[in-house]
Design an enzyme around this catalytic site. Sequence first.
Site, PDB file in Angstrom:
ATOM      1  N   SER A 220      18.823  32.081  14.662  1.00 57.84           N
ATOM      2  CA  SER A 220      18.405  33.729  15.371  1.00 57.84           C
ATOM      3  C   SER A 220      18.612  33.525  13.948  1.00 57.84           C
ATOM      4  CB  SER A 220      20.522  34.006  15.529  1.00 57.84           C
ATOM      5  OG  SER A 220      20.467  35.158  14.523  1.00 57.84           O
TER       6      SER A 220
ATOM      7  N   HIS B  14      32.321  30.328  42.885  1.00 57.68           N
ATOM      8  CA  HIS B  14      32.671  31.918  42.533  1.00 57.68           C
ATOM      9  C   HIS B  14      32.732  31.971  41.090  1.00 57.68           C
ATOM     10  CE1 HIS B  14      33.689  33.207  45.757  1.00 57.68           C
ATOM     11  NE2 HIS B  14      34.706  31.841  46.423  1.00 57.68           N
TER      12      HIS B  14
ATOM     13  N   LYS C 285      24.254  30.627  15.097  1.00 51.84           N
ATOM     14  CA  LYS C 285      23.471  30.646  16.310  1.00 51.84           C
ATOM     15  C   LYS C 285      23.138  29.515  16.552  1.00 51.84           C
ATOM     16  CE  LYS C 285      23.719  33.241  19.137  1.00 51.84           C
ATOM     17  NZ  LYS C 285      23.623  34.360  19.267  1.00 51.84           N
TER      18      LYS C 285
ATOM     19  N   GLU D 294      15.997  30.295  28.710  1.00 51.02           N
ATOM     20  CA  GLU D 294      15.546  31.449  28.910  1.00 51.02           C
ATOM     21  C   GLU D 294      14.729  31.355  29.346  1.00 51.02           C
ATOM     22  OE1 GLU D 294      19.753  33.164  26.395  1.00 51.02           O
ATOM     23  OE2 GLU D 294      17.670  32.351  25.173  1.00 51.02           O
TER      24      GLU D 294
END
Length: 442
Positions: free
Chosen positions: A275, A154, A281, A288
């Site tokens: 970024s 979980h 960032k 991704e």
Amino acid sequence: MKLWGGRFNKDTNELMKKFNNSFNIDKRLYRQDIKGSIAHVKMLGKVNILSREEVDKIVGGLEGILKDIEDGILKLEGDYEDIHSFVEAKLLERIGDVAKKLHTSRSRNDQVAVDMKMFVKDEVLNIVLKIAKLIDCLIKKGKENEYLMPGFTHLQPAQVITFRYHLMAYVEMIKRDKKRLLNALYLLDESPLGSCALAGTTNEIDREFTAGELGFRCITQNYLDSVSDRDYIIEILSAFSILMMHLSRLSEEIIIWSTPQFRFITLSDEYSTGSSLMPQKKNPDSLELIRGKTGRVYGGLINILTVLKALPLAYNKDMQEDKECFFDALDTVNICIDVITGVIDTMKVNKEEMLKSLKKGYINATEVADYLVKKGVPFRDAHEIVGRIVLYCEEKNRSIEDLNLVELKSFSKDIYEDIYEYIDYLNILKKGNKKYILMEVE
Ligand code: ARG
């Protein structure tokens, strides 16, 4: 050059031509198409349908075309219906009328079927080799970083494992992917060439010969099936989809591990991006994109399944749609395996951060209960006692092994000094069948 037209009075509508032409897509099959034709022509010679001189001329012409394409002299461009028309037209230009004998006892239906099978064999074998490299990379990374780590259920800290063991779970998954692909390759390895349009030919051709020349295990058994079978494309796209699902899950985990909240791993700058707005960032775009591109491979599978679902036997033009989705999935899988191998190879594994996280997660709570059971406490009671210990630790912001014996005894008189050794994270992995989690027992 048109491969048909005798029975037509009117030219094809321009829009229809554009709609029908597949050259831009199936030109990727040029090598297989030419090799298939060479085998076919040699066979026609063997069974005396063509003379030796004719065979030599045609084979020479085809070899020249192949060489010139590979050398970049002959460009795969022009107004052709498909790769088959392109090759025949070039052959006619180069060797004259004898080129018109190439297509004896063959249809584009068995031609495209054999081309595509050969292409799939070549390309999927290459993917299998890449998968083997990815597996090696995972094993190596795991061996170099056999650190204790929390295992999750979980996405909540559950029990102690090692970073290596976590990666080895993916090794198992990806090994199955490899087997699925090899199995599909075995099944498809039957030559359809010689089935012609749908019902064979009145000429005495030798299908075994072409199958042998082209490296097939055997020949297909039914002509109708041979020209309309695309099961292998479904199977490979299905195996690709499962593989991408695995790569996507692995990507997702590495993304989570690389967040400042986890810090289990640090991605190499080589596989991260920044970024345009937020200077701090460092984003895991590589992973991704793998996660994102999984959808297009699933899309290919659904596409081909839907194309085939209501097709009558034998060949129907719908089947031409098999290539675009297959090529796209193939290209996607190829680059995704390369990228994830690079990401894993270059990422840094942070031993200390995983240790810190272990301590925060009360990850040895189950072993405290096991300890109490060993001392004669029924498991249900032990579970309850440890639950209270965890609550206490949470309030005091401490881990179980940091409590002193007096504190521990206040929860159960059955706890003794030997508890500390029993719930030591590494010791835990030396007991019972947890032994298999450690490398020595691999
Ligand atoms: N471009 C076609 C395909 O990929 C080749 C086979 C054409 N056959 C035909 N009967 N029109 O399916």
